[in-house]
Design a protein around this motif. Structure first.
Motif, PDB file in Angstrom:
ATOM      1  N   VAL A 140       1.340  -0.877   0.032  1.00  0.00           N
ATOM      2  CA  VAL A 140      -0.295  -0.230   0.336  1.00  0.00           C
ATOM      3  C   VAL A 140       1.024   1.254   0.411  1.00  0.00           C
ATOM      4  O   VAL A 140       1.686   1.434   1.269  1.00  0.00           O
ATOM      5  CB  VAL A 140      -0.964   0.475   1.570  1.00  0.00           C
ATOM      6  CG1 VAL A 140      -1.894   1.360   1.214  1.00  0.00           C
ATOM      7  CG2 VAL A 140      -1.725  -0.865   1.153  1.00  0.00           C
ATOM      8  N   GLN A 141       1.030   2.048  -1.311  1.00  0.00           N
ATOM      9  CA  GLN A 141       1.367   3.362  -1.294  1.00  0.00           C
ATOM     10  C   GLN A 141       1.294   4.531  -0.430  1.00  0.00           C
ATOM     11  O   GLN A 141      -0.321   4.532   0.113  1.00  0.00           O
ATOM     12  CB  GLN A 141       1.929   3.794  -2.515  1.00  0.00           C
ATOM     13  CG  GLN A 141       2.982   4.785  -2.417  1.00  0.00           C
ATOM     14  CD  GLN A 141       3.781   5.297  -4.254  1.00  0.00           C
ATOM     15  OE1 GLN A 141       2.972   4.200  -4.594  1.00  0.00           O
ATOM     16  NE2 GLN A 141       2.784   6.559  -4.483  1.00  0.00           N
ATOM     17  N   THR A 142       1.613   5.085   0.534  1.00  0.00           N
ATOM     18  CA  THR A 142       1.130   6.057   1.237  1.00  0.00           C
ATOM     19  C   THR A 142       1.527   7.496   0.984  1.00  0.00           C
ATOM     20  O   THR A 142       0.855   8.391   1.558  1.00  0.00           O
ATOM     21  CB  THR A 142       1.247   5.279   2.902  1.00  0.00           C
ATOM     22  OG1 THR A 142       2.821   5.847   3.180  1.00  0.00           O
ATOM     23  CG2 THR A 142       0.570   4.336   3.414  1.00  0.00           C
ATOM     24  N   VAL A 143       2.588   7.102   0.835  1.00  0.00           N
ATOM     25  CA  VAL A 143       3.346   9.022   0.402  1.00  0.00           C
ATOM     26  C   VAL A 143       3.656   8.747  -1.033  1.00  0.00           C
ATOM     27  O   VAL A 143       4.104   7.621  -1.451  1.00  0.00           O
ATOM     28  CB  VAL A 143       4.666   9.613   1.327  1.00  0.00           C
ATOM     29  CG1 VAL A 143       4.992  10.642   0.708  1.00  0.00           C
ATOM     30  CG2 VAL A 143       3.447   9.235   3.044  1.00  0.00           C
ATOM     31  N   GLY A 144       3.799   9.620  -2.029  1.00  0.00           N
ATOM     32  CA  GLY A 144       4.541   9.979  -3.133  1.00  0.00           C
ATOM     33  C   GLY A 144       3.742   9.154  -4.236  1.00  0.00           C
ATOM     34  O   GLY A 144       2.462   9.850  -4.198  1.00  0.00           O
ATOM     35  N   ASP A 145       3.941   9.135  -5.189  1.00  0.00           N
ATOM     36  CA  ASP A 145       3.219   9.131  -6.488  1.00  0.00           C
ATOM     37  C   ASP A 145       3.624   7.865  -7.663  1.00  0.00           C
ATOM     38  O   ASP A 145       4.360   6.823  -6.761  1.00  0.00           O
ATOM     39  CB  ASP A 145       3.535  10.258  -7.773  1.00  0.00           C
ATOM     40  CG  ASP A 145       5.320  10.843  -7.598  1.00  0.00           C
ATOM     41  OD1 ASP A 145       5.559   9.709  -8.239  1.00  0.00           O
ATOM     42  OD2 ASP A 145       4.992  11.867  -8.149  1.00  0.00           O
ATOM     43  N   ILE A 151       5.902   2.713   0.717  1.00  0.00           N
ATOM     44  CA  ILE A 151       5.068   1.614   0.511  1.00  0.00           C
ATOM     45  C   ILE A 151       5.091   1.406   1.617  1.00  0.00           C
ATOM     46  O   ILE A 151       6.352   0.020   2.788  1.00  0.00           O
ATOM     47  CB  ILE A 151       5.426   0.923  -0.138  1.00  0.00           C
ATOM     48  CG1 ILE A 151       5.770   2.226  -2.001  1.00  0.00           C
ATOM     49  CG2 ILE A 151       4.539  -0.083  -0.798  1.00  0.00           C
ATOM     50  CD1 ILE A 151       5.952   1.222  -3.368  1.00  0.00           C
ATOM     51  N   GLU A 152       4.169   0.809   2.724  1.00  0.00           N
ATOM     52  CA  GLU A 152       3.486  -0.157   3.663  1.00  0.00           C
ATOM     53  C   GLU A 152       3.565  -1.337   3.420  1.00  0.00           C
ATOM     54  O   GLU A 152       2.748  -1.987   2.346  1.00  0.00           O
ATOM     55  CB  GLU A 152       2.290   0.355   4.246  1.00  0.00           C
ATOM     56  CG  GLU A 152       3.291   1.804   4.829  1.00  0.00           C
ATOM     57  CD  GLU A 152       1.668   1.819   5.704  1.00  0.00           C
ATOM     58  OE1 GLU A 152      -0.126   1.719   5.784  1.00  0.00           O
ATOM     59  OE2 GLU A 152       2.260   2.778   7.012  1.00  0.00           O
ATOM     60  N   LEU A 153       4.031  -2.566   3.958  1.00  0.00           N
ATOM     61  CA  LEU A 153       3.908  -3.376   3.286  1.00  0.00           C
ATOM     62  C   LEU A 153       3.633  -4.766   4.046  1.00  0.00           C
ATOM     63  O   LEU A 153       3.073  -4.691   4.753  1.00  0.00           O
ATOM     64  CB  LEU A 153       5.262  -4.519   3.408  1.00  0.00           C
ATOM     65  CG  LEU A 153       6.609  -3.988   2.043  1.00  0.00           C
ATOM     66  CD1 LEU A 153       7.776  -4.206   2.361  1.00  0.00           C
ATOM     67  CD2 LEU A 153       5.887  -4.008   1.131  1.00  0.00           C
ATOM     68  N   TYR A 193       7.885  -0.817   6.246  1.00  0.00           N
ATOM     69  CA  TYR A 193       8.155  -0.193   4.881  1.00  0.00           C
ATOM     70  C   TYR A 193       9.165  -0.225   3.737  1.00  0.00           C
ATOM     71  O   TYR A 193       9.873  -0.699   4.363  1.00  0.00           O
ATOM     72  CB  TYR A 193       7.221   1.516   5.684  1.00  0.00           C
ATOM     73  CG  TYR A 193       8.432   2.016   6.286  1.00  0.00           C
ATOM     74  CD1 TYR A 193       9.336   2.759   5.460  1.00  0.00           C
ATOM     75  CD2 TYR A 193       8.178   2.355   7.507  1.00  0.00           C
ATOM     76  CE1 TYR A 193      10.209   3.347   6.417  1.00  0.00           C
ATOM     77  CE2 TYR A 193       9.073   2.790   8.745  1.00  0.00           C
ATOM     78  CZ  TYR A 193      10.329   3.792   7.933  1.00  0.00           C
ATOM     79  OH  TYR A 193      11.694   4.466   8.786  1.00  0.00           O
ATOM     80  N   THR A 194       8.900   0.526   3.291  1.00  0.00           N
ATOM     81  CA  THR A 194      10.072   0.461   2.371  1.00  0.00           C
ATOM     82  C   THR A 194       9.781   2.018   0.834  1.00  0.00           C
ATOM     83  O   THR A 194       8.450   2.492   1.400  1.00  0.00           O
ATOM     84  CB  THR A 194      10.168  -0.636   1.718  1.00  0.00           C
ATOM     85  OG1 THR A 194      12.043  -0.369   1.028  1.00  0.00           O
ATOM     86  CG2 THR A 194       9.324  -0.503   0.164  1.00  0.00           C
ATOM     87  N   PHE A 195      10.452   1.857   0.307  1.00  0.00           N
ATOM     88  CA  PHE A 195      10.482   3.150  -0.049  1.00  0.00           C
ATOM     89  C   PHE A 195      11.039   3.018  -2.388  1.00  0.00           C
ATOM     90  O   PHE A 195      11.443   1.712  -2.045  1.00  0.00           O
ATOM     91  CB  PHE A 195      11.925   4.385  -0.319  1.00  0.00           C
ATOM     92  CG  PHE A 195      11.608   4.886   0.938  1.00  0.00           C
ATOM     93  CD1 PHE A 195      10.817   6.010   1.407  1.00  0.00           C
ATOM     94  CD2 PHE A 195      11.773   4.264   1.330  1.00  0.00           C
ATOM     95  CE1 PHE A 195      10.594   6.888   1.926  1.00  0.00           C
ATOM     96  CE2 PHE A 195      11.422   5.035   3.396  1.00  0.00           C
ATOM     97  CZ  PHE A 195      10.522   6.288   3.258  1.00  0.00           C
ATOM     98  N   LYS A 196      10.294   3.492  -2.896  1.00  0.00           N
ATOM     99  CA  LYS A 196      10.702   2.990  -4.462  1.00  0.00           C
ATOM    100  C   LYS A 196      10.748   4.172  -4.839  1.00  0.00           C
ATOM    101  O   LYS A 196      10.902   5.696  -4.426  1.00  0.00           O
ATOM    102  CB  LYS A 196       9.343   2.425  -4.816  1.00  0.00           C
ATOM    103  CG  LYS A 196       8.089   3.354  -5.295  1.00  0.00           C
ATOM    104  CD  LYS A 196       7.472   2.838  -5.759  1.00  0.00           C
ATOM    105  CE  LYS A 196       5.874   3.958  -6.684  1.00  0.00           C
ATOM    106  NZ  LYS A 196       5.251   3.492  -7.465  1.00  0.00           N
TER     107      LYS A 196
END
Length: 264
Positions: A140-145, A151-153, A193-196
């Motif tokens: 689930v992406q919570t911040v950004g575009d 992204i929460e996992l 969470y992680t980042f993309k």
């Protein structure tokens, strides 16, 4: 002027009433302090053992005398004795580390701990959970575009009675998430969470921890008193629910650790 004189006299009166208490000791319970997590298929189980200390102790701490300590675990008629690790990194004056040579905890098995020191006896019992059945993952992406964001996992597991599930992301400052499983229904677990985007790869791996159900009350009691930091198995001791019984406090818990891969 008269008011000033009265204030000076009051200060002098109360100052004369002060007494210094030397060698005063607050009452406390002298107990064994034990911390150990039995992780399935992991031969590096570490037992940290110490004693509670007087509240006003500064330089006169009491350390465990290993020659007086008898400690072992049992399961299905087998017994393993704890052995002192000499000069273990991270030990300090009052805490000592012990291990069991050639011991590997088995999933699905129950272990009992016994420790005796002088006139004190501490006991505990724990179950090492089975390998979790992971039914799926979700992001689930919570911040950004679409190009960059946080992204929460999550993962979904088939519930096993008598265990709890927890994400093991030590850098996530939110409270540890634990999910209780009273039946064999599906359980959704937050793993961190992680980042993309940018230089981040489009995948990540998190850890799903499955604990003996006794972990549930322990963690919730720590969260209630704002006592959850990066080291989950340490505590200031404020009303924490331990599973070490008798003349002891602390935790002795079974765990299964499973890697969960994400692609996004």
């Amino acid at each position: 002027m008269k008011k000033i004189l009265i204030i000076i006299l009051l200060i002098a009166t109360f100052s004369a009433c002060e007494n210094t208490l030397d060698n005063y000791e607050l009452p406390y319970s002298r107990k064994l302090v034990i911390s150990a997590v039995l992780t399935a298929n992991d031969s590096l189980t570490l037992f940290r053992i110490s004693l509670t200390q007087p509240p006003l102790a500064i330089n006169n701490f009491e350390a465990i005398d290993s020659d007086k300590l008898t400690a072992y675990i049992e399961s299905d008629g087998e017994r393993w004795d704890l052995e002192l690790i000499q000069n273990h990194p991270g030990d300090y004056e009052i805490v000592k580390s012990y291990h069991i040579e050639d011991f590997v905890p088995e999933a699905g098995r129950t272990y009992s701990l016994y420790a005796n020191y002088e006139n004190m006896t501490a006991t505990a019992r724990t179950y090492v959970p089975n390998k979790p059945v992971i039914l799926g993952t979700d992001t689930v992406q919570t911040v950004g575009d679409s190009d960059f964001g946080m992204i929460e996992l999550f993962c979904t597991v088939k519930g096993e009675p008598g265990v709890v599930y927890s994400g093991s992301n030590e850098w996530d400052l939110r409270p540890v998430t634990v999910k209780n499983s009273d039946n064999e229904g599906n359980v959704d677990v937050y793993l961190g969470y992680t980042f993309k985007g940018g230089n981040q790869p489009p995948y990540d791996t998190k850890i799903l921890d499955v604990y003996d159900i006794q972990f549930y009350d322990y963690v919730l009691s720590k969260q209630k008193y704002n006592d959850v930091g990066f080291d989950l198995f340490s505590s200031s001791g404020n009303n924490i629910i331990w599973n070490i019984k008798g003349d002891g406090i602390g935790v002795f818990l079974g765990r299964y650790r499973e890697k969960v891969d994400f692609v996004f």
